[in-house]
Design a protein around this motif. Sequence first.
Motif, PDB file in Angstrom:
ATOM      1  N   LYS A  19      -3.140  -1.614  -5.499  1.00 22.35           N
ATOM      2  CA  LYS A  19      -3.549  -1.257  -4.144  1.00 22.35           C
ATOM      3  C   LYS A  19      -2.476  -0.450  -3.423  1.00 22.35           C
ATOM      4  CE  LYS A  19      -7.154  -3.899  -4.798  1.00 22.35           C
ATOM      5  NZ  LYS A  19      -7.309  -5.202  -4.156  1.00 22.35           N
ATOM      6  N   ILE A  20      -1.401  -0.097  -4.158  1.00 21.54           N
ATOM      7  CA  ILE A  20      -0.290   0.639  -3.533  1.00 21.54           C
ATOM      8  C   ILE A  20      -0.042   1.920  -4.316  1.00 21.54           C
ATOM      9  CG2 ILE A  20       2.083   0.465  -2.651  1.00 21.54           C
ATOM     10  CD1 ILE A  20       1.902  -2.541  -3.013  1.00 21.54           C
ATOM     11  N   PRO A  21      -0.800   2.983  -4.071  1.00 21.08           N
ATOM     12  CA  PRO A  21      -0.595   4.244  -4.803  1.00 21.08           C
ATOM     13  C   PRO A  21       0.829   4.751  -4.621  1.00 21.08           C
ATOM     14  CG  PRO A  21      -2.631   4.297  -3.532  1.00 21.08           C
ATOM     15  CD  PRO A  21      -1.893   3.077  -3.094  1.00 21.08           C
ATOM     16  N   GLU A  22       1.443   5.073  -5.728  1.00 17.77           N
ATOM     17  CA  GLU A  22       2.813   5.574  -5.728  1.00 17.77           C
ATOM     18  C   GLU A  22       3.755   4.630  -4.987  1.00 17.77           C
ATOM     19  OE1 GLU A  22       2.632   9.508  -4.178  1.00 17.77           O
ATOM     20  OE2 GLU A  22       1.789  10.342  -6.024  1.00 17.77           O
ATOM     21  N   PHE A  23       3.403   3.347  -4.965  1.00 20.54           N
ATOM     22  CA  PHE A  23       4.238   2.314  -4.354  1.00 20.54           C
ATOM     23  C   PHE A  23       4.483   2.536  -2.875  1.00 20.54           C
ATOM     24  CE2 PHE A  23       5.591   3.222  -8.713  1.00 20.54           C
ATOM     25  CZ  PHE A  23       5.009   2.128  -9.322  1.00 20.54           C
ATOM     26  N   SER A  24       3.519   3.174  -2.213  1.00 13.41           N
ATOM     27  CA  SER A  24       3.632   3.419  -0.780  1.00 13.41           C
ATOM     28  C   SER A  24       2.427   2.813  -0.082  1.00 13.41           C
ATOM     29  CB  SER A  24       3.699   4.929  -0.504  1.00 13.41           C
ATOM     30  OG  SER A  24       3.760   5.161   0.876  1.00 13.41           O
ATOM     31  N   LEU A  25       2.660   2.000   0.927  1.00 11.82           N
ATOM     32  CA  LEU A  25       1.574   1.372   1.662  1.00 11.82           C
ATOM     33  C   LEU A  25       0.792   2.406   2.455  1.00 11.82           C
ATOM     34  CD1 LEU A  25       3.529  -1.735   2.993  1.00 11.82           C
ATOM     35  CD2 LEU A  25       1.761  -1.738   1.225  1.00 11.82           C
ATOM     36  N   GLY A  26      -0.501   2.185   2.589  1.00  8.32           N
ATOM     37  CA  GLY A  26      -1.348   3.097   3.346  1.00  8.32           C
ATOM     38  C   GLY A  26      -1.154   2.945   4.842  1.00  8.32           C
ATOM     39  N   GLU A  27      -1.757   3.859   5.594  1.00  6.13           N
ATOM     40  CA  GLU A  27      -1.581   3.855   7.048  1.00  6.13           C
ATOM     41  C   GLU A  27      -2.090   2.567   7.678  1.00  6.13           C
ATOM     42  OE1 GLU A  27       0.033   5.883   9.021  1.00  6.13           O
ATOM     43  OE2 GLU A  27       0.688   6.983   7.235  1.00  6.13           O
ATOM     44  N   SER A  28      -3.257   2.077   7.221  1.00  6.48           N
ATOM     45  CA  SER A  28      -3.822   0.865   7.834  1.00  6.48           C
ATOM     46  C   SER A  28      -2.920  -0.336   7.571  1.00  6.48           C
ATOM     47  CB  SER A  28      -5.233   0.602   7.307  1.00  6.48           C
ATOM     48  OG  SER A  28      -5.213   0.436   5.892  1.00  6.48           O
ATOM     49  N   GLU A  29      -2.367  -0.424   6.366  1.00  5.98           N
ATOM     50  CA  GLU A  29      -1.466  -1.520   6.046  1.00  5.98           C
ATOM     51  C   GLU A  29      -0.167  -1.417   6.852  1.00  5.98           C
ATOM     52  OE1 GLU A  29      -4.525  -1.218   3.366  1.00  5.98           O
ATOM     53  OE2 GLU A  29      -2.924   0.281   3.453  1.00  5.98           O
ATOM     54  N   ARG A  30       0.333  -0.190   6.990  1.00  5.34           N
ATOM     55  CA  ARG A  30       1.553   0.009   7.779  1.00  5.34           C
ATOM     56  C   ARG A  30       1.330  -0.400   9.235  1.00  5.34           C
ATOM     57  NH1 ARG A  30       5.728   3.240   6.021  1.00  5.34           N
ATOM     58  NH2 ARG A  30       5.584   3.902   3.851  1.00  5.34           N
ATOM     59  N   GLU A  31       0.131  -0.134   9.743  1.00  3.96           N
ATOM     60  CA  GLU A  31      -0.180  -0.487  11.125  1.00  3.96           C
ATOM     61  C   GLU A  31      -0.178  -2.008  11.301  1.00  3.96           C
ATOM     62  OE1 GLU A  31      -0.740  -0.070  15.027  1.00  3.96           O
ATOM     63  OE2 GLU A  31      -0.352   1.558  13.595  1.00  3.96           O
ATOM     64  N   VAL A  32      -0.745  -2.713  10.295  1.00  2.10           N
ATOM     65  CA  VAL A  32      -0.745  -4.176  10.347  1.00  2.10           C
ATOM     66  C   VAL A  32       0.692  -4.695  10.343  1.00  2.10           C
ATOM     67  CG1 VAL A  32      -1.302  -6.262   9.042  1.00  2.10           C
ATOM     68  CG2 VAL A  32      -2.996  -4.449   9.268  1.00  2.10           C
ATOM     69  N   LEU A  33       1.514  -4.137   9.460  1.00  2.00           N
ATOM     70  CA  LEU A  33       2.905  -4.578   9.374  1.00  2.00           C
ATOM     71  C   LEU A  33       3.662  -4.267  10.663  1.00  2.00           C
ATOM     72  CD1 LEU A  33       3.862  -3.541   5.713  1.00  2.00           C
ATOM     73  CD2 LEU A  33       3.088  -5.757   6.555  1.00  2.00           C
ATOM     74  N   LYS A  34       3.334  -3.140  11.272  1.00  2.90           N
ATOM     75  CA  LYS A  34       3.991  -2.758  12.532  1.00  2.90           C
ATOM     76  C   LYS A  34       3.666  -3.766  13.630  1.00  2.90           C
ATOM     77  CE  LYS A  34       4.404   1.084  15.789  1.00  2.90           C
ATOM     78  NZ  LYS A  34       3.942   2.458  16.122  1.00  2.90           N
TER      79      LYS A  34
END
Length: 480
Positions: free
Chosen positions: A138-153
């Motif tokens: 679920k982590i393409p190129e080991f980078s979190l997607g925008e929606s996941e980053r928003e949750v983490l933020k």
Amino acid sequence: LWRFGYSARLLKTNHFRTAASNTSFPALWMVLAQYSGRIPGLSVVVKKNSFSTMPETVEDKANLELYSPHPEVRGMTLLNREAFKRTVVVPVLKVKKEIVNSLLKSLKHMVLQRPGLKRVVEDPEDEDSRLVILDPHKIPEFSLGESEREVLKQLNVCPEVSKYNLELTYENFKSEEILRAVLPEGQEVTSGFSRVGHIAHLNLRDHQLPYRHLIGQVIIDKNPGVTCVVNKTNIIDSTYRNFQMEVLAGESKLVTKVKENNIAYELDFSKVYWNPRLSTEHGRIIELLKPGDVLFDVFAGIGPFAIPAAKKKCHVFANDLNPESYNWLLHNCRLNKVDNKIKAFNMDGRDFLLGPVREELSKELPLLKEEQKTSFHIVMNLPALAIEFLGVFRHLLVGEPCSTAGLPTVHCYGFSKHDNPTKDIQERAEASLGTSLDGRCSTYLVRNVAPNKEMLCISFQIPADVLYKRPCPGEGKEQA
């Protein structure tokens, strides 16, 4: 096939550089993803040490060998579990422990889901933090997607993915992975087996025989409850339907208990025939019976047709030529409290048909009234030979035929290697009976026994002109 458990340990790691790591996180994920939803158990222990931040993009060619056992196990014939160790890399996300539950709910679809795997482990550097294991797919190129980053933020969580070294041991590999690594490269790997109580029954090929004891031990290790592994050493004897076997691993205890369709049986697997793959077929035939029906089981074995039929309040006549099968049939009748409902015989199948079966049909069929709904069923489960026995029904009875509804129904089993097995088994049955069964029979595919070999069941009511021998018109007058 039986499935096997996994466990894992998170180990000490060193800081890594993108192009200089000797372990591969994507390669590990390929093995984990391959067994998604099938890994019964992973356990994780974290050793105290620092973990390193994983770059958002890692140039990595998946190395399939990383999740295979160590290559030095190739050719092993004596099992050495320590030799199977391999180290790979897993990703984690650092989270304050008080918000772990919130993060798990918000990123549930991103968390690595494996039976038995702790999704959250202790942070070796910070007792107030936890490490959440993520799903690399679920982590393409080991980078979190925008929606996941928003949750983490919103949760005030750093979006950087970190890595841990994971040591895979013998316990972490499936049976077929171990055997594929051990056997000569390119050779067929057999990890499937029939389970009969505590016994695992294998049919090994010639190229697997040098590894047979290792294979047996692996099967025991990976299957809770299996304490004995045997390999068939010759074909099934068509007379008693048993075969010679070699104990490959575990205890040499071959008397076992099985349960089929909620009925318990006990047997000596070395002396009688039992096939767990026939459970569905046994149940199918029993479904055709009604209380009060009569069942003649010509090749009864230890009773998988006879005993459930008796429990269904049918009148049962059960026979087997093998003295051991006959004794275990009697034992299982007592075990299931139907010994007063089954008449058991230890005879050749033809003698059983010409004796007890003919006697019972001669007595009961003339008494059958049109309004009575009693049915007579004859089960002939000896697929190697049963069709040859059908000729016994020719003029088995003498006199005027009973009503068509009362004619016995035969369920006869056979093997076929023909391109059209249904046509083949019908034609062979017709040849034995001396009559056509077109429009008067049904054929059911029971199972595929081997490549190009099917087991089938042909069911039909015995035609009156086959079953009955009518007196010649002038016989009575001549005698007068």
